[in-house]
Design a protein around this motif. Structure first.
Motif, PDB file in Angstrom:
ATOM      1  N   UNK A 198      -1.429   4.457  -6.368  1.00  0.00           N
ATOM      2  CA  UNK A 198      -0.636   5.487  -7.036  1.00  0.00           C
ATOM      3  C   UNK A 198       0.419   6.098  -6.112  1.00  0.00           C
ATOM      4  N   UNK A 199       0.093   6.280  -4.826  1.00  0.00           N
ATOM      5  CA  UNK A 199       1.107   6.856  -3.937  1.00  0.00           C
ATOM      6  C   UNK A 199       2.233   5.856  -3.694  1.00  0.00           C
ATOM      7  N   UNK A 200       1.902   4.591  -3.614  1.00  0.00           N
ATOM      8  CA  UNK A 200       2.924   3.541  -3.536  1.00  0.00           C
ATOM      9  C   UNK A 200       3.856   3.649  -4.744  1.00  0.00           C
ATOM     10  N   UNK A 201       3.280   3.767  -5.942  1.00  0.00           N
ATOM     11  CA  UNK A 201       4.080   3.854  -7.163  1.00  0.00           C
ATOM     12  C   UNK A 201       4.943   5.104  -7.168  1.00  0.00           C
ATOM     13  N   UNK A 202       4.392   6.225  -6.675  1.00  0.00           N
ATOM     14  CA  UNK A 202       5.170   7.469  -6.608  1.00  0.00           C
ATOM     15  C   UNK A 202       6.298   7.361  -5.591  1.00  0.00           C
ATOM     16  N   UNK A 203       6.002   6.792  -4.432  1.00  0.00           N
ATOM     17  CA  UNK A 203       6.929   6.817  -3.303  1.00  0.00           C
ATOM     18  C   UNK A 203       8.106   5.860  -3.521  1.00  0.00           C
ATOM     19  N   UNK A 204       7.859   4.699  -4.091  1.00  0.00           N
ATOM     20  CA  UNK A 204       8.918   3.684  -4.223  1.00  0.00           C
ATOM     21  C   UNK A 204       9.086   3.206  -5.663  1.00  0.00           C
ATOM     22  N   UNK A 209       1.781  -6.934   7.097  1.00  0.00           N
ATOM     23  CA  UNK A 209       0.911  -5.827   7.520  1.00  0.00           C
ATOM     24  C   UNK A 209       1.316  -5.341   8.911  1.00  0.00           C
ATOM     25  N   UNK A 210       1.209  -4.026   9.149  1.00  0.00           N
ATOM     26  CA  UNK A 210       0.461  -3.000   8.403  1.00  0.00           C
ATOM     27  C   UNK A 210       1.249  -2.300   7.309  1.00  0.00           C
ATOM     28  N   UNK A 211       2.294  -2.945   6.773  1.00  0.00           N
ATOM     29  CA  UNK A 211       3.190  -2.265   5.853  1.00  0.00           C
ATOM     30  C   UNK A 211       2.925  -2.647   4.409  1.00  0.00           C
ATOM     31  N   UNK A 212       2.909  -1.655   3.516  1.00  0.00           N
ATOM     32  CA  UNK A 212       3.034  -1.925   2.091  1.00  0.00           C
ATOM     33  C   UNK A 212       4.506  -2.205   1.781  1.00  0.00           C
ATOM     34  N   UNK A 213       5.386  -1.391   2.361  1.00  0.00           N
ATOM     35  CA  UNK A 213       6.835  -1.613   2.325  1.00  0.00           C
ATOM     36  C   UNK A 213       7.275  -1.721   3.778  1.00  0.00           C
ATOM     37  N   UNK A 214       7.796  -2.862   4.149  1.00  0.00           N
ATOM     38  CA  UNK A 214       8.139  -3.150   5.543  1.00  0.00           C
ATOM     39  C   UNK A 214       8.968  -2.036   6.168  1.00  0.00           C
ATOM     40  N   UNK A 257       3.344   2.604   5.381  1.00  0.00           N
ATOM     41  CA  UNK A 257       2.148   1.871   5.809  1.00  0.00           C
ATOM     42  C   UNK A 257       1.164   1.677   4.654  1.00  0.00           C
ATOM     43  N   UNK A 258       0.443   0.575   4.673  1.00  0.00           N
ATOM     44  CA  UNK A 258      -0.486   0.249   3.601  1.00  0.00           C
ATOM     45  C   UNK A 258      -1.569   1.311   3.441  1.00  0.00           C
TER      46      UNK A 258
END
Length: 520
Positions: free
Chosen positions: A83-89, A450-455, A459-460
Motif C-alpha cells: 500500500x505504501x508503494x501504491x501511495x508513494x508512486x 534489490x534493495x529497491x522497490x523503485x531503483x 527501498x523495498x
C-alpha cells in the motif's frame, strides 16, 4: 518495522509473479503462431491449416484463462500488500497499468470470443483479422506492464514533491520511452515466442513419434522451427541489448551479474565460471574471457565497467547527500515557504531515496553515523551468487534453444524431420527449458534491483503494507493450494487435448503410421 513481514510480502509476490509468468509467455507466443498458421490457411485455402490453427487455438484458450486469473491477483496485491508503494508512486506506476486495462486487455477480451466462436460466422479474412487483434492486444498488454516494470528499474520522468510527499509525473513521454522498458519488452516477448515455439515443436514431435496426426504435426513443426529460430536469435540479441541498457541505468545489477567486485581496466573480461563469495567480496576459481565484457557492456575497448566496490563508494556519497535532502524535507513540513530549505532540497533531491536506506537501521536518517552510512552503502549490493548463476543458466538455455531450432529448421527444410527419431525425442525433452530460462530472467530482473522497490527512490522494506505474519502465511498457503489446484487442472486439460488431437479429419491428412527409425 517487522522485517519478517517484509520478507513474507516479498515471498508472496514473488510466488504469484513467477506462477503468473508460467502462462503469460505462452499466450504471447501462441497468439502470433496462430496468426501465422491462419494466414497460411487464408492464402492456400487448404482445410488442414484450419485444422492446425483450431487445435493450437484450444491450447491458447486453456492457457489464456489462467493467465488472466493470476494477473488480476497480482494487481490487487499492490493495494493489499504494498500500500505504501501504491501511495508513494501510484501517480506514475498506476498510469501504464490503467492504460493496459483500457487499451490492451479489453482489446484482447473483446476479440477472443470472436476468435473461438466465429469460425463459421466470419469470412476467412475476417477471422484472420480477429486472430491478429487478439495477438496485438496480448502483446500490447505486455508492453504496458513492462513500461510500468521498467519504470521501477529506471524511474525517469518523475520527481518527489515535498508538498505532497509523493512521486509525481513530470514527463510521461520519458516514462513511455524508458530505454529499460523498451529493452525489457522486446526481450520478454521474444522469450515468449521461444516458449510457444518449443511447445508446438515438442508436441508435434510427440505426435510424429506416436505416428498420429502426421499432417498436422509436420506442418506445426515446420512453423515452430522457423518461428522458433527467428525468436531464439532475437531473444539472445535483444538480451544483449538489455545488458547494454544496464551499463547506463543499472550499473550495480550489471556488476552483480558479472560478479565484478572491482572496476577492471578497460576492456573488462567476462567471467564464464566462478564461485562468488559475498562475505569475502571476491570470486573464487574464476575463469575469464579477456575483453568480452567490455565489448558487450560498453560496445567499446576503452570504457570501463564499474565494479561493486566503487559503486558502493558512490552509494555512500549519495546516502550522505540524501540525508541533506531528508533534512530539508523535514524542515519544509514545518515551514513550506522556506526558500533556503527548498533550494537545499532541490540541490540534493535525486539522492533522497538513498537516505531512506538508513531507515532499516535508524528511525531518523539524520542521526546516522559515518560508519553506519558506510555499512548501509553495502545494502545496495544484491545477492551476487544468485544473480551470477541465474544469468548464466538463462544464457546457456538461450544458446541451446538456438541450436535446437537451427537443427529443426534444417531437418524440416530437408524433409528429414519425419524420420529423425533422436531429434524428435530431444524436442519433447526440451519443452520445459525455455520456461526455466524465463523464470530465471525474472529473478535476475527483480532480485538485481534489490534493495529497491523503485531503483534509487524507494527501498523495498518501506514499500509494504502494515500486515501481520499470520495474514501473510494464510494468503501464501491459500494461494499455493488454489493455484496448485488450477495448475493441475490446466496441465491435465492441455495433456488431454494433446492426446485427443485435432477434432476435424480432412482428406489431405494421410493415415496414421509409425515413424521409421533412422541412424543418429
Amino acid at each position: 518495522m517487522d522485517l519478517g513481514v517484509i520478507d513474507l510480502s516479498r515471498l508472496q509476490f514473488a510466488l504469484t509473479a513467477l506462477y503468473h509468468f508460467l502462462f503469460v509467455p505462452l499466450t504471447l507466443g501462441l497468439s502470433f503462431i496462430l496468426v501465422i498458421m491462419e494466414s497460411i490457411y487464408v492464402m492456400t485455402g487448404r482445410p488442414v491449416w484450419r485444422q492446425v490453427t483450431r487445435f493450437w487455438g484450444k491450447i491458447f484458450g486453456i492457457n489464456f484463462v489462467l493467465g488472466v486469473a493470476t494477473g488480476l491477483t497480482m494487481e490487487f496485491q499492490f493495494g493489499t500488500n504494498w500500500s505504501y508503494f501504491s501511495h508513494y508512486v501510484g501517480d506514475i506506476f498506476g498510469a501504464p497499468l490503467a492504460i493496459e486495462g483500457l487499451m490492451a486487455f479489453f482489446l484482447e477480451a473483446t476479440f477472443v470470443g470472436l476468435m473461438f466462436f466465429g469460425w463459421d460466422r466470419l469470412s476467412k479474412l475476417g477471422h484472420l483479422i480477429v486472430t491478429f487483434m487478439v495477438a496485438l492486444g496480448t502483446n500490447l498488454s505486455a508492453l504496458w506492464i513492462l513500461i510500468a516494470n521498467g519504470w521501477m528499474q529506471n524511474p525517469v520522468g518523475a520527481e518527489f514533491n515535498p508538498d505532497t510527499m509523493r512521486m509525481e509525473v513530470t514527463d510521461f513521454g520519458a516514462v513511455l520511452f524508458n530505454p529499460i522498458a523498451q529493452a525489457k519488452f522486446v526481450h520478454t516477448v521474444s522469450a515468449g515466442y521461444v516458449i510457444a515455439s518449443v511447445l508446438v515443436l515438442g508436441v508435434s514431435a510427440y505426435w510424429l513419434l506416436k505416428g498420429k496426426w502426421i499432417a498436422v504435426a509436420r506442418r506445426s513443426m515446420t512453423v515452430a522451427a522457423a518461428f522458433g529460430l527467428a525468436s531464439s536469435l532475437s531473444a539472445v540479441v535483444l538480451g544483449d541489448e538489455s545488458g547494454y541498457a544496464l551499463t547506463d541505468n543499472q550499473k550495480m545489477k550489471l556488476a552483480a551479474i558479472e560478479a565484478a567486485w572491482h572496476t577492471a581496466p578497460a576492456p573488462a573480461g567476462l567471467t564464464l565460471f566462478g564461485m562468488p563469495d559475498m562475505a569475502a567480496r571476491t570470486t573464487r576459481y574464476s575463469v575469464e574471457v579477456p575483453w568480452l565484457l567490455g565489448l558487450i557492456a560498453t560496445r567499446s575497448l576503452d570504457h570501463e565497467v564499474a565494479g561493486m566496490s566503487e559503486l558502493v563508494l558512490r552509494a555512500e556519497e549519495r546516502i550522505a547527500s540524501g540525508v541533506i535532502a531528508y533534512d530539508a524535507v523535514e524542515r519544509l513540513k514545518i515551514d513550506p515557504a522556506n526558500a533556503a530549505e527548498r533550494a537545499r532540497f532541490e540541490a540534493h533531491k535525486r539522492d533522497l531515496g538513498y537516505a531512506l536506506l538508513l531507515k532499516r537501521h535508524v528511525a531518523d536518517p539524520r542521526t546516522a553515523s559515518p560508519a553506519l552510512i558506510a555499512s548501509t552503502a553495502w545494502d545496495s549490493v544484491p545477492n551476487v551468487p544468485l544473480m551470477f548463476w541465474s544469468f548464466r543458466a538463462m544464457a546457456l538455455i538461450g544458446f541451446a534453444m538456438i541450436a535446437l531450432f537451427a537443427t529443426a529448421f534444417l531437418l524440416c527444410s530437408l524433409r528429414l524431420h519425419l524420420r529423425t527419431r533422436w531429434f524428435l525425442k530431444l524436442a519433447v525433452a526440451a519443452i520445459p527449458l525455455p520456461w526455466i530460462a524465463a523464470e530465471l530472467g525474472w529473478i535476475v530482473a527483480e532480485m538485481g534491483r534489490q534493495p529497491w522497490a523503485i531503483e534509487g527512490v524507494l527501498p523495498t522494506f518501506l514499500a509494504s503494507s502494515s500486515l501481520g505474519r499470520g495474514a501473510l502465511w494464510t494468503t501464501i498457503l491459500g494461494f499455493t493450494v488454489l493455484y496448485g489446484t488450477l495448475a493441475v487442472i490446466e496441465i491435465r486439460l492441455i495433456l488431454a487435448t494433446i492426446r485427443h488431437g485435432p477434432d476435424e479429419q480432412k482428406e489431405d491428412q494421410p493415415a496414421a503410421a509409425p515413424i521409421p527409425a533412422v541412424a543418429a
